[in-house]
Scaffold this motif. Structure first.
Motif, mmCIF file in Angstrom:
data_model
loop_
_atom_site.group_PDB
_atom_site.id
_atom_site.type_symbol
_atom_site.label_atom_id
_atom_site.label_comp_id
_atom_site.label_asym_id
_atom_site.label_seq_id
_atom_site.Cartn_x
_atom_site.Cartn_y
_atom_site.Cartn_z
ATOM 1 N N VAL A 153 -1.528 9.884 -5.563
ATOM 2 C CA VAL A 153 -2.633 8.958 -5.809
ATOM 3 C C VAL A 153 -2.282 7.566 -5.292
ATOM 4 C CG1 VAL A 153 -3.338 10.259 -7.865
ATOM 5 C CG2 VAL A 153 -1.780 8.310 -8.108
ATOM 6 N N ASP A 154 -3.297 6.737 -5.177
ATOM 7 C CA ASP A 154 -3.122 5.357 -4.733
ATOM 8 C C ASP A 154 -2.331 4.582 -5.787
ATOM 9 O OD1 ASP A 154 -3.843 2.421 -4.605
ATOM 10 O OD2 ASP A 154 -4.858 3.113 -2.794
ATOM 11 N N ALA A 155 -1.189 4.048 -5.410
ATOM 12 C CA ALA A 155 -0.315 3.368 -6.372
ATOM 13 C C ALA A 155 -0.936 2.086 -6.901
ATOM 14 C CB ALA A 155 1.037 3.068 -5.730
ATOM 15 N N ALA A 185 5.912 7.916 -11.901
ATOM 16 C CA ALA A 185 4.807 7.463 -11.052
ATOM 17 C C ALA A 185 4.158 6.219 -11.640
ATOM 18 C CB ALA A 185 3.772 8.578 -10.901
ATOM 19 N N GLU A 186 3.957 6.195 -12.948
ATOM 20 C CA GLU A 186 3.351 5.033 -13.597
ATOM 21 C C GLU A 186 4.248 3.810 -13.483
ATOM 22 O OE1 GLU A 186 0.535 6.880 -17.123
ATOM 23 O OE2 GLU A 186 2.698 6.756 -17.458
ATOM 24 N N ILE A 187 5.540 4.021 -13.661
ATOM 25 C CA ILE A 187 6.479 2.910 -13.563
ATOM 26 C C ILE A 187 6.492 2.322 -12.159
ATOM 27 C CG2 ILE A 187 8.950 2.350 -13.508
ATOM 28 C CD1 ILE A 187 9.291 4.086 -15.995
ATOM 29 N N GLU A 207 0.865 -1.174 0.000
ATOM 30 C CA GLU A 207 0.000 0.000 0.000
ATOM 31 C C GLU A 207 0.909 1.234 0.000
ATOM 32 O OE1 GLU A 207 -3.232 0.208 -0.143
ATOM 33 O OE2 GLU A 207 -3.804 -1.885 0.099
ATOM 34 N N LEU A 208 0.852 2.014 -1.056
ATOM 35 C CA LEU A 208 1.663 3.231 -1.104
ATOM 36 C C LEU A 208 1.046 4.233 -2.062
ATOM 37 C CD1 LEU A 208 3.514 3.139 -3.975
ATOM 38 C CD2 LEU A 208 4.635 1.324 -2.710
ATOM 39 N N GLN A 209 1.544 5.444 -2.009
ATOM 40 C CA GLN A 209 1.083 6.503 -2.895
ATOM 41 C C GLN A 209 2.225 6.949 -3.787
ATOM 42 O OE1 GLN A 209 -0.573 9.541 -0.219
ATOM 43 N NE2 GLN A 209 -2.632 8.823 -0.770
ATOM 44 N N VAL A 210 1.871 7.437 -4.974
ATOM 45 C CA VAL A 210 2.862 7.995 -5.887
ATOM 46 C C VAL A 210 2.391 9.379 -6.325
ATOM 47 C CG1 VAL A 210 3.743 5.795 -6.753
ATOM 48 C CG2 VAL A 210 1.751 6.835 -7.853
ATOM 49 N N GLN A 211 3.333 10.224 -6.624
ATOM 50 C CA GLN A 211 3.007 11.589 -7.043
ATOM 51 C C GLN A 211 3.031 11.689 -8.561
ATOM 52 O OE1 GLN A 211 4.506 14.973 -4.729
ATOM 53 N NE2 GLN A 211 5.266 15.855 -6.647
#
Length: 215
Positions: free
Chosen positions: A122-124, A202-204, A111-115
């Motif tokens: 957002v929710d990764a 972020a997508e990667i 569970e993590l977030q990315v910018q």
């Protein structure tokens, strides 16, 4: 012809090889040859350290290609330097067959977030699932599931590896290497480079995390 069109045609052609014979390596002999691999990848190909990829169950055709590329120098991995020197093609086939026969152990997503580029976090897992299953039409990123299957199990006859359960750190590193052009052994169609070049950090990170828990 546009490169995107070439890539699509290449993928169609690869998926059409349903009767393509695999490497036909000797699993028993591959196990004997695998002793030196265990230090980094573990005896069953399920590495205990994220810096070393899990090679269990990746697919015989894919594994053989990577072994040949590393031996020939078209894929450079410092830790593999000299490891395949003197190995015959049959021995490489045997190694590929052995590790392909093993079962991949799942790493598990977090569970993590990315910018994202707008600065919003957002929710990764949600972003990773979206990219993996649907891609990003705005930036021309195709869905990962098209080649690697909805469950991440790959397509061995076409030479696409299993991704499910792989370490997120390793997947992220490979995608960034393809994007930067540091890894180039994805064929003349540059399939992975063409995909990764349009992906944001972020997508990667998100898709790598999602894949690690996919099953």
């Amino acid at each position: 012809m546009k490169r995107s069109t070439k890539i699509i045609l290449t993928l169609i052609g690869l998926f059409g090889f349903s009767q393509l014979s695999l490497a036909q390596g000797d699993v028993a002999n591959g196990e004997k040859l695998s002793a030196a691999c265990a230090a980094c990848h573990a005896a069953d190909g399920n590495s205990s350290l994220p810096m070393f990829p899990k090679i269990a169950g990746l697919g015989e055709k894919y594994l053989l290609k990577q072994l040949k590329d590393i031996q020939a120098g078209s894929r450079t991995i410092p830790e593999m330097a000299g490891q395949l020197d003197g190995k015959s093609e049959q021995e490489l086939k045997d190694l590929a067959a052995f590790f392909a026969s093993k079962t991949t152990q799942l790493s598990g997503a977090k569970e993590l977030q990315v910018q994202v580029n707008s600065g919003i976090k957002v929710d990764a897992l949600k972003l990773g699932e979206k990219v993996y299953r649907a891609g990003n039409q705005e930036t021309k990123v195709p869905a990962c599931s098209g080649c690697h299957s909805p469950r991440g199990l790959g397509n061995d006859p076409a030479g696409y590896p299993r991704l499910s359960g792989q370490y997120a750190d390793y997947i992220e590193k490979q995608l960034k290497s393809f994007r930067a052009g540091d890894r180039t052994n994805d064929g003349e169609a540059m399939v992975m480079r063409a995909v990764a070049e349009h992906m944001s950090d972020a997508e990667i990170k998100a898709v790598a995390n999602y894949i690690s828990g996919l099953n």
